[in-house]
Design a protein around this motif. Structure first.
Motif, PDB file in Angstrom:
ATOM      1  N   GLU A   1       0.844  -1.175   0.000  1.00  0.00           N
ATOM      2  CA  GLU A   1       0.000   0.000   0.000  1.00  0.00           C
ATOM      3  C   GLU A   1       0.889   1.238   0.000  1.00  0.00           C
ATOM      4  OE1 GLU A   1      -0.478  -2.600   1.802  1.00  0.00           O
ATOM      5  OE2 GLU A   1      -2.515  -3.264   1.465  1.00  0.00           O
ATOM      6  N   GLY A   2       0.345   2.320  -0.486  1.00  0.00           N
ATOM      7  CA  GLY A   2       1.108   3.538  -0.709  1.00  0.00           C
ATOM      8  C   GLY A   2       1.853   4.049   0.498  1.00  0.00           C
ATOM      9  N   GLY A   3       2.574   5.064   0.277  1.00  0.00           N
ATOM     10  CA  GLY A   3       3.319   5.730   1.320  1.00  0.00           C
ATOM     11  C   GLY A   3       3.334   7.215   1.020  1.00  0.00           C
ATOM     12  N   CYS A   4       4.305   7.881   1.586  1.00  0.00           N
ATOM     13  CA  CYS A   4       4.388   9.326   1.445  1.00  0.00           C
ATOM     14  C   CYS A   4       4.570   9.743  -0.013  1.00  0.00           C
ATOM     15  CB  CYS A   4       5.540   9.844   2.299  1.00  0.00           C
ATOM     16  SG  CYS A   4       5.699  11.632   2.276  1.00  0.00           S
ATOM     17  N   LEU A   5       5.435   9.066  -0.744  1.00  0.00           N
ATOM     18  CA  LEU A   5       5.692   9.474  -2.121  1.00  0.00           C
ATOM     19  C   LEU A   5       4.483   9.279  -3.020  1.00  0.00           C
ATOM     20  CD1 LEU A   5       9.318   8.168  -2.690  1.00  0.00           C
ATOM     21  CD2 LEU A   5       8.557  10.510  -2.353  1.00  0.00           C
ATOM     22  N   LYS A   6       3.864   8.119  -2.915  1.00  0.00           N
ATOM     23  CA  LYS A   6       2.738   7.805  -3.791  1.00  0.00           C
ATOM     24  C   LYS A   6       1.550   8.724  -3.515  1.00  0.00           C
ATOM     25  CE  LYS A   6       0.005   3.780  -5.138  1.00  0.00           C
ATOM     26  NZ  LYS A   6      -0.204   2.364  -4.843  1.00  0.00           N
ATOM     27  N   TYR A   7       1.152   8.811  -2.282  1.00  0.00           N
ATOM     28  CA  TYR A   7       0.009   9.645  -1.923  1.00  0.00           C
ATOM     29  C   TYR A   7       0.356  11.132  -2.036  1.00  0.00           C
ATOM     30  CZ  TYR A   7      -2.917   5.816  -0.238  1.00  0.00           C
ATOM     31  OH  TYR A   7      -3.707   4.708  -0.152  1.00  0.00           O
ATOM     32  N   GLY A   8       1.593  11.473  -1.725  1.00  0.00           N
ATOM     33  CA  GLY A   8       2.028  12.861  -1.834  1.00  0.00           C
ATOM     34  C   GLY A   8       1.992  13.351  -3.269  1.00  0.00           C
TER      35      GLY A   8
ATOM     36  N   VAL B   1       1.491  22.252  -2.899  1.00  0.00           N
ATOM     37  CA  VAL B   1       2.297  21.908  -1.722  1.00  0.00           C
ATOM     38  C   VAL B   1       1.401  21.414  -0.596  1.00  0.00           C
ATOM     39  CG1 VAL B   1       3.878  22.818   0.019  1.00  0.00           C
ATOM     40  CG2 VAL B   1       4.117  23.526  -2.363  1.00  0.00           C
ATOM     41  N   ALA B   2       0.281  22.080  -0.392  1.00  0.00           N
ATOM     42  CA  ALA B   2      -0.647  21.642   0.657  1.00  0.00           C
ATOM     43  C   ALA B   2      -1.216  20.267   0.328  1.00  0.00           C
ATOM     44  CB  ALA B   2      -1.782  22.654   0.807  1.00  0.00           C
ATOM     45  N   GLY B   3      -1.517  20.025  -0.933  1.00  0.00           N
ATOM     46  CA  GLY B   3      -2.013  18.722  -1.342  1.00  0.00           C
ATOM     47  C   GLY B   3      -0.970  17.642  -1.150  1.00  0.00           C
ATOM     48  N   ALA B   4       0.284  17.961  -1.462  1.00  0.00           N
ATOM     49  CA  ALA B   4       1.367  16.997  -1.278  1.00  0.00           C
ATOM     50  C   ALA B   4       1.548  16.665   0.201  1.00  0.00           C
ATOM     51  CB  ALA B   4       2.667  17.541  -1.856  1.00  0.00           C
ATOM     52  N   ALA B   5       1.479  17.653   1.065  1.00  0.00           N
ATOM     53  CA  ALA B   5       1.634  17.417   2.498  1.00  0.00           C
ATOM     54  C   ALA B   5       0.493  16.565   3.045  1.00  0.00           C
ATOM     55  CB  ALA B   5       1.703  18.745   3.246  1.00  0.00           C
ATOM     56  N   ALA B   6      -0.719  16.884   2.633  1.00  0.00           N
ATOM     57  CA  ALA B   6      -1.873  16.101   3.094  1.00  0.00           C
ATOM     58  C   ALA B   6      -1.813  14.683   2.542  1.00  0.00           C
ATOM     59  CB  ALA B   6      -3.172  16.781   2.663  1.00  0.00           C
ATOM     60  N   GLY B   7      -1.441  14.534   1.286  1.00  0.00           N
ATOM     61  CA  GLY B   7      -1.314  13.213   0.692  1.00  0.00           C
ATOM     62  C   GLY B   7      -0.232  12.387   1.359  1.00  0.00           C
ATOM     63  N   CYS B   8       0.877  13.011   1.688  1.00  0.00           N
ATOM     64  CA  CYS B   8       1.961  12.323   2.372  1.00  0.00           C
ATOM     65  C   CYS B   8       1.501  11.819   3.737  1.00  0.00           C
ATOM     66  CB  CYS B   8       3.149  13.258   2.528  1.00  0.00           C
ATOM     67  SG  CYS B   8       4.554  12.521   3.373  1.00  0.00           S
ATOM     68  N   ALA B   9       0.814  12.653   4.484  1.00  0.00           N
ATOM     69  CA  ALA B   9       0.314  12.248   5.802  1.00  0.00           C
ATOM     70  C   ALA B   9      -0.659  11.078   5.683  1.00  0.00           C
ATOM     71  CB  ALA B   9      -0.357  13.425   6.496  1.00  0.00           C
ATOM     72  N   LEU B  10      -1.540  11.144   4.708  1.00  0.00           N
ATOM     73  CA  LEU B  10      -2.489  10.049   4.500  1.00  0.00           C
ATOM     74  C   LEU B  10      -1.754   8.772   4.081  1.00  0.00           C
ATOM     75  CD1 LEU B  10      -5.396   9.028   4.320  1.00  0.00           C
ATOM     76  CD2 LEU B  10      -5.410   9.790   1.942  1.00  0.00           C
ATOM     77  N   GLY B  11      -0.750   8.906   3.231  1.00  0.00           N
ATOM     78  CA  GLY B  11       0.014   7.745   2.791  1.00  0.00           C
ATOM     79  C   GLY B  11       0.738   7.057   3.927  1.00  0.00           C
ATOM     80  N   VAL B  12       1.326   7.839   4.809  1.00  0.00           N
ATOM     81  CA  VAL B  12       2.012   7.259   5.971  1.00  0.00           C
ATOM     82  C   VAL B  12       1.009   6.532   6.859  1.00  0.00           C
ATOM     83  CG1 VAL B  12       3.261   7.845   8.085  1.00  0.00           C
ATOM     84  CG2 VAL B  12       3.910   8.895   5.922  1.00  0.00           C
ATOM     85  N   HIS B  13      -0.152   7.141   7.062  1.00  0.00           N
ATOM     86  CA  HIS B  13      -1.192   6.516   7.885  1.00  0.00           C
ATOM     87  C   HIS B  13      -1.640   5.189   7.276  1.00  0.00           C
ATOM     88  CE1 HIS B  13      -4.715   6.101  10.423  1.00  0.00           C
ATOM     89  NE2 HIS B  13      -5.465   5.987   9.336  1.00  0.00           N
TER      90      HIS B  13
END
Length: 84
Positions: free
Chosen positions: A21-28, A44-56
């Motif tokens: 499953e994804g991570g920071c890079l993929k979701y970011g 940038v805001a989308g990348a940060a939010a995507g990265c956080a979701l990917g880590v989760h």
């Protein structure tokens, strides 16, 4: 900028099919593209939010995988009936 987005999309498509499953890079990357489409400065805001979701999501998947690996070891074995 569009060349960067296209190269990111191509690199994600080239990832192995059996990837976890994804991570920071993929979701970011997906969040950055989505933020860019929303408007100026939101990439940038989308990348940060995507990265956080990917880590989760990655942590959830790792916990689930660890629980599945430990489940057979924690279950007591059933007694085999005596041969007749």
């Amino acid at each position: 900028m569009r060349v960067l987005i296209a190269s990111l999309a191509l690199s994600l498509l080239a990832a192995p099919a059996m990837a976890k499953e994804g991570g920071c890079l993929k979701y970011g990357a997906a969040g950055a593209v989505a933020g860019h489409m929303v408007g100026s400065g939101h990439g940038v805001a989308g990348a940060a939010a995507g990265c956080a979701l990917g880590v989760h999501e990655r942590h959830k998947a790792e916990k689930r995988d660890a629980a599945q690996q430990q489940a057979p070891a924690n279950q007591p074995q059933q007694a085999q009936p005596a041969g007749r």
